[in-house]
Design a protein around this motif. Sequence first.
Motif, PDB file in Angstrom:
ATOM      1  N   CYS A 146      -8.358   8.235  -3.204  1.00 23.29           N
ATOM      2  CA  CYS A 146      -6.872   8.632  -2.462  1.00 23.29           C
ATOM      3  C   CYS A 146      -6.565   9.954  -2.443  1.00 23.29           C
ATOM      4  O   CYS A 146      -7.110  10.905  -3.198  1.00 23.29           O
ATOM      5  CB  CYS A 146      -5.825   7.985  -3.569  1.00 23.29           C
ATOM      6  SG  CYS A 146      -4.109   8.318  -3.183  1.00 23.29           S
ATOM      7  N   HIS A 164       0.922  -1.156  -0.139  1.00 29.77           N
ATOM      8  CA  HIS A 164       0.026  -0.046   0.130  1.00 29.77           C
ATOM      9  C   HIS A 164       0.808   1.256   0.042  1.00 29.77           C
ATOM     10  O   HIS A 164       2.118   1.207   0.362  1.00 29.77           O
ATOM     11  CB  HIS A 164      -0.894   0.125   1.213  1.00 29.77           C
ATOM     12  CG  HIS A 164      -1.991  -0.937   1.339  1.00 29.77           C
ATOM     13  ND1 HIS A 164      -1.386  -2.220   2.052  1.00 29.77           N
ATOM     14  CD2 HIS A 164      -3.034  -1.403   1.009  1.00 29.77           C
ATOM     15  CE1 HIS A 164      -2.587  -2.857   2.021  1.00 29.77           C
ATOM     16  NE2 HIS A 164      -3.764  -2.504   1.324  1.00 29.77           N
ATOM     17  N   ARG A 224      -2.890   7.342   6.564  1.00 25.35           N
ATOM     18  CA  ARG A 224      -3.369   6.912   5.231  1.00 25.35           C
ATOM     19  C   ARG A 224      -2.957   5.568   4.832  1.00 25.35           C
ATOM     20  O   ARG A 224      -1.821   5.150   5.082  1.00 25.35           O
ATOM     21  CB  ARG A 224      -3.067   8.128   4.358  1.00 25.35           C
ATOM     22  CG  ARG A 224      -3.581   9.419   4.499  1.00 25.35           C
ATOM     23  CD  ARG A 224      -3.043  10.123   3.504  1.00 25.35           C
ATOM     24  NE  ARG A 224      -3.159  11.687   3.886  1.00 25.35           N
ATOM     25  CZ  ARG A 224      -2.695  12.579   2.993  1.00 25.35           C
ATOM     26  NH1 ARG A 224      -2.280  12.475   1.718  1.00 25.35           N
ATOM     27  NH2 ARG A 224      -3.107  13.969   3.261  1.00 25.35           N
ATOM     28  N   ARG A 225      -3.643   4.790   4.117  1.00 24.60           N
ATOM     29  CA  ARG A 225      -3.310   3.551   3.388  1.00 24.60           C
ATOM     30  C   ARG A 225      -4.223   3.421   2.165  1.00 24.60           C
ATOM     31  O   ARG A 225      -5.544   3.340   2.439  1.00 24.60           O
ATOM     32  CB  ARG A 225      -3.535   2.658   4.544  1.00 24.60           C
ATOM     33  CG  ARG A 225      -3.352   0.948   3.935  1.00 24.60           C
ATOM     34  CD  ARG A 225      -3.379  -0.079   5.049  1.00 24.60           C
ATOM     35  NE  ARG A 225      -2.239  -0.030   5.818  1.00 24.60           N
ATOM     36  CZ  ARG A 225      -2.431  -0.047   7.152  1.00 24.60           C
ATOM     37  NH1 ARG A 225      -3.919   0.101   7.876  1.00 24.60           N
ATOM     38  NH2 ARG A 225      -1.290   0.192   8.035  1.00 24.60           N
ATOM     39  N   CYS A 226      -3.568   3.340   1.076  1.00 29.02           N
ATOM     40  CA  CYS A 226      -4.242   3.319  -0.073  1.00 29.02           C
ATOM     41  C   CYS A 226      -3.592   2.478  -0.917  1.00 29.02           C
ATOM     42  O   CYS A 226      -2.342   2.395  -1.134  1.00 29.02           O
ATOM     43  CB  CYS A 226      -4.760   4.860  -0.360  1.00 29.02           C
ATOM     44  SG  CYS A 226      -3.323   5.578  -1.473  1.00 29.02           S
ATOM     45  N   TYR A 285      -7.668   4.297  -3.888  1.00 28.61           N
ATOM     46  CA  TYR A 285      -8.846   4.158  -2.846  1.00 28.61           C
ATOM     47  C   TYR A 285      -8.216   4.349  -1.599  1.00 28.61           C
ATOM     48  O   TYR A 285      -7.253   3.470  -1.171  1.00 28.61           O
ATOM     49  CB  TYR A 285     -10.023   2.980  -2.784  1.00 28.61           C
ATOM     50  CG  TYR A 285     -10.666   2.903  -1.669  1.00 28.61           C
ATOM     51  CD1 TYR A 285     -12.146   3.732  -1.689  1.00 28.61           C
ATOM     52  CD2 TYR A 285     -10.509   1.910  -0.808  1.00 28.61           C
ATOM     53  CE1 TYR A 285     -12.877   3.607  -0.595  1.00 28.61           C
ATOM     54  CE2 TYR A 285     -11.398   1.808   0.466  1.00 28.61           C
ATOM     55  CZ  TYR A 285     -12.377   2.655   0.451  1.00 28.61           C
ATOM     56  OH  TYR A 285     -13.314   2.481   1.393  1.00 28.61           O
ATOM     57  N   GLU A 286      -8.556   5.092  -0.525  1.00 26.95           N
ATOM     58  CA  GLU A 286      -7.979   5.220   0.708  1.00 26.95           C
ATOM     59  C   GLU A 286      -8.750   4.836   1.901  1.00 26.95           C
ATOM     60  O   GLU A 286     -10.051   5.189   2.030  1.00 26.95           O
ATOM     61  CB  GLU A 286      -7.570   6.820   1.011  1.00 26.95           C
ATOM     62  CG  GLU A 286      -6.490   6.817   2.327  1.00 26.95           C
ATOM     63  CD  GLU A 286      -7.034   6.835   3.472  1.00 26.95           C
ATOM     64  OE1 GLU A 286      -6.386   5.867   4.153  1.00 26.95           O
ATOM     65  OE2 GLU A 286      -7.902   7.412   4.024  1.00 26.95           O
ATOM     66  N   SER A 287      -8.341   3.549   2.400  1.00 27.29           N
ATOM     67  CA  SER A 287      -9.142   2.740   3.147  1.00 27.29           C
ATOM     68  C   SER A 287      -9.345   3.226   4.432  1.00 27.29           C
ATOM     69  O   SER A 287     -10.522   2.906   5.175  1.00 27.29           O
ATOM     70  CB  SER A 287      -8.584   1.223   3.255  1.00 27.29           C
ATOM     71  OG  SER A 287      -7.300   1.415   4.002  1.00 27.29           O
ATOM     72  N   ILE A 288      -8.634   4.134   5.268  1.00 28.99           N
ATOM     73  CA  ILE A 288      -8.785   4.523   6.634  1.00 28.99           C
ATOM     74  C   ILE A 288      -9.661   5.364   6.818  1.00 28.99           C
ATOM     75  O   ILE A 288     -10.686   5.501   7.359  1.00 28.99           O
ATOM     76  CB  ILE A 288      -7.625   4.949   7.192  1.00 28.99           C
ATOM     77  CG1 ILE A 288      -6.375   3.832   7.303  1.00 28.99           C
ATOM     78  CG2 ILE A 288      -7.836   5.762   8.563  1.00 28.99           C
ATOM     79  CD1 ILE A 288      -5.141   4.382   7.799  1.00 28.99           C
ATOM     80  N   THR A 289      -9.993   6.419   5.677  1.00 29.64           N
ATOM     81  CA  THR A 289     -11.045   7.274   5.701  1.00 29.64           C
ATOM     82  C   THR A 289     -12.252   7.076   4.819  1.00 29.64           C
ATOM     83  O   THR A 289     -13.005   7.849   4.760  1.00 29.64           O
ATOM     84  CB  THR A 289     -10.466   8.804   5.233  1.00 29.64           C
ATOM     85  OG1 THR A 289      -9.913   8.820   4.215  1.00 29.64           O
ATOM     86  CG2 THR A 289      -9.316   9.149   6.444  1.00 29.64           C
ATOM     87  N   ASP A 290     -11.912   6.031   4.059  1.00 27.96           N
ATOM     88  CA  ASP A 290     -13.055   5.540   3.192  1.00 27.96           C
ATOM     89  C   ASP A 290     -13.359   6.496   2.303  1.00 27.96           C
ATOM     90  O   ASP A 290     -14.621   7.035   1.883  1.00 27.96           O
ATOM     91  CB  ASP A 290     -14.366   5.101   3.905  1.00 27.96           C
ATOM     92  CG  ASP A 290     -15.378   4.462   3.255  1.00 27.96           C
ATOM     93  OD1 ASP A 290     -14.902   3.698   2.161  1.00 27.96           O
ATOM     94  OD2 ASP A 290     -16.489   4.340   3.409  1.00 27.96           O
ATOM     95  N   GLN A 291     -12.483   7.010   1.356  1.00 30.44           N
ATOM     96  CA  GLN A 291     -12.725   8.106   0.393  1.00 30.44           C
ATOM     97  C   GLN A 291     -11.581   7.672  -0.835  1.00 30.44           C
ATOM     98  O   GLN A 291     -10.460   7.025  -0.592  1.00 30.44           O
ATOM     99  CB  GLN A 291     -12.695   9.508   0.957  1.00 30.44           C
ATOM    100  CG  GLN A 291     -11.268   9.761   1.332  1.00 30.44           C
ATOM    101  CD  GLN A 291     -11.194  11.058   2.192  1.00 30.44           C
ATOM    102  OE1 GLN A 291     -11.781  12.090   1.503  1.00 30.44           O
ATOM    103  NE2 GLN A 291     -10.864  11.115   3.202  1.00 30.44           N
TER     104      GLN A 291
END
Length: 208
Positions: A116, A91, A102-104, A108-114
Amino acid sequence: MIIDLQRRIAEVGRIRIGQQVPTSNGRKRPAKLTTFRLTSPDRTRIQQAALLYGGTPAEWEAPAGHQWEVITDTDALNVIVPPGDMAFSQHYEQWSGGGCQRRCDGQYESITDQPCLCDPERRECAIHTRLSVMLRDLPGLGVWRIDTSGYYAAVELQGAVEVVQMAAGAGQMLPAKLRLEQRMIKRANQTKRFAVPVLDIEVSPAQL
């Protein structure tokens, strides 16, 4: 079996390619190694590793708490690679003192669900590659994880894991050798030396 509990093997330790060393001002700095360093909360596993790979077991105060470590005498480990979804993840990540922010996957960034958040041309995040393997010569069931943020490791390990995924489709767990390769590059009259973990799969694609 419960679907989200399938295909998991407990992590028993880490494979590291560097360590923290003291500086003249009393602080510490990261330093690369020429051999693998193994760490684990399990003292017995580290003692067994020292007997196999050399080195002296020592206590280690890890960020997660008290552990044990050994700087081995070897730059090559015989390993078994589990199927790709158990063994490998990659990632773009951004870390701070509060942990991973952040992890994307580049989209797609999975921690904030939005989507990148980074500019693709000037990313704030760094590539983080994680590979989990079983040490063939060490008794006991469990995986050892190696983490790296290096570009070359990210590209080269991904190719090796693609071979692993082919084998997983055929129901195989592949023997391999994990090596610590010392490299050097020259850019703008500067020489940079660094270590890259390399995974040599001990089977040809024709055997899959």
